[in-house]
Scaffold this motif. Structure first.
Motif, PDB file in Angstrom:
ATOM      1  N   TRP A 146      -3.745   3.170   1.537  1.00 54.67           N
ATOM      2  CA  TRP A 146      -2.516   2.386   1.731  1.00 54.67           C
ATOM      3  C   TRP A 146      -2.271   2.212   3.224  1.00 54.67           C
ATOM      4  N   THR A 147      -1.596   1.099   3.555  1.00 53.13           N
ATOM      5  CA  THR A 147      -1.243   0.865   4.954  1.00 53.13           C
ATOM      6  C   THR A 147       0.246   1.119   5.146  1.00 53.13           C
TER       7      THR A 147
ATOM      8  N   TYR B 104       7.984  -7.657   7.387  1.00 50.43           N
ATOM      9  CA  TYR B 104       7.480  -8.816   6.632  1.00 50.43           C
ATOM     10  C   TYR B 104       8.649  -9.623   6.095  1.00 50.43           C
ATOM     11  N   GLU B 105       8.705 -10.867   6.504  1.00 55.31           N
ATOM     12  CA  GLU B 105       9.759 -11.751   5.989  1.00 55.31           C
ATOM     13  C   GLU B 105       9.498 -12.048   4.519  1.00 55.31           C
ATOM     14  N   SER B 106       8.221 -12.375   4.253  1.00 57.86           N
ATOM     15  CA  SER B 106       7.881 -12.736   2.877  1.00 57.86           C
ATOM     16  C   SER B 106       7.302 -11.501   2.167  1.00 57.86           C
ATOM     17  N   GLU B 107       6.538 -11.744   1.143  1.00 59.67           N
ATOM     18  CA  GLU B 107       6.009 -10.649   0.325  1.00 59.67           C
ATOM     19  C   GLU B 107       5.127  -9.677   1.122  1.00 59.67           C
ATOM     20  N   LEU B 108       5.174  -8.413   0.769  1.00 58.46           N
ATOM     21  CA  LEU B 108       4.315  -7.418   1.420  1.00 58.46           C
ATOM     22  C   LEU B 108       2.883  -7.594   0.905  1.00 58.46           C
ATOM     23  N   PRO B 109       1.871  -7.437   1.799  1.00 64.85           N
ATOM     24  CA  PRO B 109       0.497  -7.462   1.285  1.00 64.85           C
ATOM     25  C   PRO B 109       0.286  -6.295   0.320  1.00 64.85           C
ATOM     26  N   GLU B 110      -0.764  -6.379  -0.463  1.00 59.96           N
ATOM     27  CA  GLU B 110      -1.038  -5.324  -1.447  1.00 59.96           C
ATOM     28  C   GLU B 110      -1.220  -3.963  -0.756  1.00 59.96           C
ATOM     29  N   ARG B 111      -0.845  -2.917  -1.412  1.00 64.21           N
ATOM     30  CA  ARG B 111      -0.968  -1.543  -0.920  1.00 64.21           C
ATOM     31  C   ARG B 111      -0.466  -1.371   0.520  1.00 64.21           C
ATOM     32  N   THR B 112       0.680  -1.965   0.760  1.00 64.21           N
ATOM     33  CA  THR B 112       1.286  -1.852   2.092  1.00 64.21           C
ATOM     34  C   THR B 112       2.741  -1.427   1.925  1.00 64.21           C
ATOM     35  N   VAL B 113       3.142  -0.500   2.767  1.00 65.95           N
ATOM     36  CA  VAL B 113       4.572  -0.174   2.796  1.00 65.95           C
ATOM     37  C   VAL B 113       5.048  -0.229   4.236  1.00 65.95           C
ATOM     38  N   SER B 114       6.281  -0.663   4.413  1.00 64.89           N
ATOM     39  CA  SER B 114       6.822  -0.689   5.769  1.00 64.89           C
ATOM     40  C   SER B 114       7.544   0.626   6.053  1.00 64.89           C
ATOM     41  N   VAL B 115       7.589   0.970   7.345  1.00 66.38           N
ATOM     42  CA  VAL B 115       8.239   2.212   7.766  1.00 66.38           C
ATOM     43  C   VAL B 115       9.348   1.826   8.740  1.00 66.38           C
ATOM     44  N   ASN B 116      10.508   2.471   8.616  1.00 66.30           N
ATOM     45  CA  ASN B 116      11.676   2.037   9.388  1.00 66.30           C
ATOM     46  C   ASN B 116      11.652   2.485  10.857  1.00 66.30           C
ATOM     47  N   TYR B 117      10.744   3.383  11.220  1.00 61.24           N
ATOM     48  CA  TYR B 117      10.790   3.996  12.545  1.00 61.24           C
ATOM     49  C   TYR B 117       9.702   3.400  13.444  1.00 61.24           C
TER      50      TYR B 117
ATOM     51  N   GLY C  21       9.113  14.711   0.022  1.00 60.35           N
ATOM     52  CA  GLY C  21       8.917  16.151  -0.141  1.00 60.35           C
ATOM     53  C   GLY C  21       7.800  16.512  -1.098  1.00 60.35           C
ATOM     54  N   GLY C  22       6.870  15.576  -1.368  1.00 64.15           N
ATOM     55  CA  GLY C  22       5.700  15.937  -2.166  1.00 64.15           C
ATOM     56  C   GLY C  22       5.473  15.069  -3.398  1.00 64.15           C
ATOM     57  N   MET C  23       6.252  13.981  -3.533  1.00 64.55           N
ATOM     58  CA  MET C  23       6.051  13.102  -4.689  1.00 64.55           C
ATOM     59  C   MET C  23       4.691  12.406  -4.610  1.00 64.55           C
ATOM     60  N   ALA C  24       4.175  12.289  -3.395  1.00 64.71           N
ATOM     61  CA  ALA C  24       2.806  11.786  -3.175  1.00 64.71           C
ATOM     62  C   ALA C  24       2.393  12.254  -1.779  1.00 64.71           C
ATOM     63  N   ARG C  25       1.069  12.357  -1.564  1.00 65.42           N
ATOM     64  CA  ARG C  25       0.567  12.843  -0.279  1.00 65.42           C
ATOM     65  C   ARG C  25      -0.565  11.959   0.202  1.00 65.42           C
ATOM     66  N   PHE C  26      -0.642  11.770   1.515  1.00 60.40           N
ATOM     67  CA  PHE C  26      -1.714  10.970   2.116  1.00 60.40           C
ATOM     68  C   PHE C  26      -2.277  11.701   3.330  1.00 60.40           C
TER      69      PHE C  26
ATOM     70  N   ASP D  91      -0.454  -0.634  12.422  1.00 60.47           N
ATOM     71  CA  ASP D  91      -0.808  -0.256  11.050  1.00 60.47           C
ATOM     72  C   ASP D  91      -1.486   1.109  11.019  1.00 60.47           C
ATOM     73  N   VAL D  92      -1.061   1.933  10.063  1.00 58.74           N
ATOM     74  CA  VAL D  92      -1.658   3.262   9.912  1.00 58.74           C
ATOM     75  C   VAL D  92      -2.260   3.335   8.507  1.00 58.74           C
ATOM     76  N   LYS D  93      -3.578   3.515   8.463  1.00 53.78           N
ATOM     77  CA  LYS D  93      -4.263   3.570   7.162  1.00 53.78           C
ATOM     78  C   LYS D  93      -4.250   5.008   6.662  1.00 53.78           C
ATOM     79  N   CYS D  94      -3.864   5.161   5.405  1.00 53.45           N
ATOM     80  CA  CYS D  94      -3.723   6.511   4.853  1.00 53.45           C
ATOM     81  C   CYS D  94      -4.411   6.604   3.489  1.00 53.45           C
ATOM     82  N   LEU D  95      -5.088   7.726   3.313  1.00 56.96           N
ATOM     83  CA  LEU D  95      -5.827   7.959   2.072  1.00 56.96           C
ATOM     84  C   LEU D  95      -4.988   8.851   1.160  1.00 56.96           C
ATOM     85  N   CYS D  96      -4.823   8.433  -0.091  1.00 65.78           N
ATOM     86  CA  CYS D  96      -4.000   9.226  -1.013  1.00 65.78           C
ATOM     87  C   CYS D  96      -4.765  10.487  -1.443  1.00 65.78           C
TER      88      CYS D  96
END
Ligand SMILES: Nc1ncnc2c1ncn2[C@@H]1O[C@H](COP(=O)(O)OP(=O)(O)O)[C@@H](O)[C@H]1O
Ligand SMILES: C=C(OP(=O)(O)O)C(=O)O
Ligand SMILES: [K+]
Ligand SMILES: [Mg+2]
Length: 577
Positions: A185-186, A192-205, A222-227, A236-241
């Motif tokens: 995931w990125t 993003y004004e329009s739709e987010l690309p697949e497997r992408t999340v934005s970060v507020n900081y 707190g651990g619902m998912a880990r990367f 962009d920061v690429k992260c492996l689940c």
């Protein structure tokens, strides 16, 4: 200085039996299984609980127009209708001492939902400013006010700031996103004004991409998912689940390096962000009773906010609650608690910042410190988490809630359970049932043991007030009083009685509408609004007459009354006349 007398009206004490009603039916093991949304409340159409006429005062709270009978009795009293019916049904000892805070969200924002929560025992409604617009929150506040005014509830309002945590964006409108082991995931600071690309999340900081290093562990909620961070490409920061799970909108993010929480530039983020200040202004203009400040690190920010509130002519003494959920706050607990009007053990984020196995001992320590320093304390998050999806709690959750009640925290809080769960009313009912049962058990278990009373040192003149309250609470236990009465302007004296955690309820009479609302968060307090005149003796008589007329007390009930003004303790049996 007023005369410091202990006035014991001993001649009035008679061995009349106290109100004893069985609690068995009330707290049978499964009362909540039967409750389904919305609970229809059988209206008690006294002129007190449901005024047919317009209220006398309508500054957000209400003093009900007195009936002819009330005018004869003198004072005009505002009582929470749910407490009133609780007292009538269950007697003094049966009233719940532990208060309940419910987060209002999409599952509970309609007026009938809020009414069902009020009927079910919600003392304080919490609005989480991480979610929703001002318009949404204003409409909830309006509904609560309307119910309070028109139906005689006494629900207070708490606004909870977002704070400067690092969190994800809103997933482009999706309610959740599933992440699988091995997915990449990125996490990006691009907007993003329009739709987010697949497997992408934005970060507020904004500093996110700079702060994280390759190899860091990224933990969602707190651990619902880990990367694991595997690559950095500009923003962009690429992260492996590495641990699959569910991403929820605006979920909190922490990152860890070599098993330690990383505090880089993010540690410099302000506790109260620009958004929070705007939300605080909104809260003041809406007249909320409590502002809970997220991610408090030290007392400075609390002192700053308190000064800001004091300088605002529209503020009527809003209480500032510090949320303990940041690792730095643990180093400054005593000064933070001293500076605050109350504290929340925010176990959700706290558990993402310290090892989970440390959360229970930190909770216990904070609850004890708050009791010692006489500050109300709320224990929050995941109390009944499984009830977001299921109609009954797990045994472990029941044990956790039981522990909080045994610690005698002031309040329990529901978050997702009431904000977006499937069973908000059942969850509330579970908290209420456990509170009643465990409080009763605790009283019976401890009735012959010497109680630990507060040991905090007070400076004169508070020392006299403190001693009076400690003595009154101790007498109430020894004499088996039915209730303590306290006449209090600011609520301070009531808080001292609450701090002693007596066996009987504390009826706190105050002329201040805002003080009454703030007392909703304190253990054992039954707040009433009452314009009491100067003369204490006649006030007590009038209060008795009024409460008797409402069936809330009866002749022979033993009352211990404390007054700040006269600095006196009176032991009185409710007279026949
Ligand atoms: N005002 C709101 N509007 C929309 N959703 C809300 C609101 N308040 C709470 N929620 C939902 O309830 C969940 C649990 O609430 P809470 O614990 O207060 O928030 P968070 O999970 O952000 O710490 C939130 O994650 C969110 O999905
Ligand atoms: C109560 C908490 O705060 P919030 O729900 O605002 O994250 C918590 O983290 O436990
Ligand atoms: K918050
Ligand atoms: Mg939090």
């Amino acid at each position: 200085m007023a005369a410091q007398s202990l006035r014991f009206s001993l001649s009035l004490i008679s061995p009349t039996p106290t109100t004893k009603q069985t609690q068995a039916s009330l707290i049978s093991p499964k009362p909540y299984f039967r409750i389904s949304k919305p609970i229809k409340y059988s209206p008690i159409r006294s002129e007190l609980s449901a005024p047919a006429t317009k209220p006398l005062v309508s500054n957000g709270a209400v003093v009900l127009k007195p009936s002819a009978n009330d005018l004869e009795l003198g004072p005009v009293i505002e009582i929470d209708r749910v407490v009133e019916s609780d007292l009538k049904e269950n007697g003094f000892r049966g009233t719940r001492k532990t208060k309940i805070v419910c987060t209002i969200g999409p599952a509970t924002c309609e007026i009938e939902d809020i009414e069902a929560l009020a009927v079910g025992g919600m003392n304080v409604a919490r609005l989480n400013m991480c979610h929703g617009t001002h318009e949404w929150h204003r409409s909830v506040i309006e509904k609560i006010r309307r119910l309070n005014e028109e139906k005689g509830f006494g629900v207070s309002i708490m606004m909870d700031t977002q704070g400067s945590e690092i969190h994800m964006g809103d997933l482009g409108g999706a309610s959740a996103a599933k992440v699988e082991h091995g997915d990449v995931w990125t996490f990006t600071v691009r907007s993003y004004e329009s739709e987010l690309p697949e497997r992408t999340v934005s970060v507020n900081y904004d500093g996110f991409a700079e702060d994280v290093y390759i190899g860091d562990e990224l933990i969602v909620d707190g651990g619902m998912a880990r990367f694991e961070v595997i690559q950095k490409i500009g923003p962009d920061v690429k992260c492996l689940c590495t641990d699959p799970g569910l991403l929820l909108p605006r979920a909190n993010l922490t990152f860890w390096r070599d098993g330690r929480l990383v505090q880089e530039r993010n540690a410099m983020l302000p506790t109260i962000s620009a958004k929070d200040w705007l939300d605080i202004d909104f809260g003041i203009s809406e007249g909320v009773d409590f502002i809970a400040v997220s991610f408090v690190k030290s007392s400075e920010v609390i002192n700053h906010l308190k000064k800001y509130l004091a300088a605002n002519p529209n503020d009527s003494g809003t209480y500032v609650i510090s949320k303990i959920e940041n690792v730095d706050s643990l180093k400054n607990l005593d000064t933070i608690i001293e500076a605050s009007d109350g504290v929340m053990v925010a176990r959700g984020d706290l558990g993402a910042q310290i090892p989970l196995e440390q959360v229970p001992s930190v909770q216990k320590k904070i609850v004890e410190m708050c009791r010692e320093l006489n500050k109300p304390v709320i224990v929050a998050s995941q109390l009944l988490e499984s009830m977001i999806e299921y109609p009954i709690p797990t045994r472990a959750e029941v044990a956790d809630v039981t522990e909080v009640i045994k610690q005698q925290a002031d309040a329990l809080m529901l978050s997702g359970e009431s904000a977006m769960g499937m069973y908000p009313f059942k969850a509330l009912s579970v908290l209420r049932s456990i509170s009643l049962r465990i409080e009763k058990w605790w009283r019976e278990e401890n009735c012959h043991r010497p109680r630990k009373l507060p040991t905090a040192t007070f400076t004169s003149p508070n020392i006299v007030t403190n001693e009076l309250c400690t003595a009154a609470a101790s007498m109430a236990n020894k004499l088996g009083a039915d209730a303590l009465f306290v006449y209090t302007k600011s609520g301070y004296m009531a808080s001292l009685l609450s701090q002693c955690r007596p066996d009987c309820p504390i009826f706190a009479f105050t002329p201040s509408v805002s003080a009454r609302r703030r007392m909703n968060l304190q253990w054992g307090l039954v707040p009433f609004c009452l314009n009491f005149p100067e003369d204490d003796d006649s006030t007590l008589k009038k209060t008795f007459a009024f409460l008797k007329a409402r069936g809330m007390i009866k002749p022979g009930d033993k009352i211990i009354s404390v007054s700040d003004k006269l600095q006196s303790i009176q032991v009185v049996n409710v007279p026949r006349e």
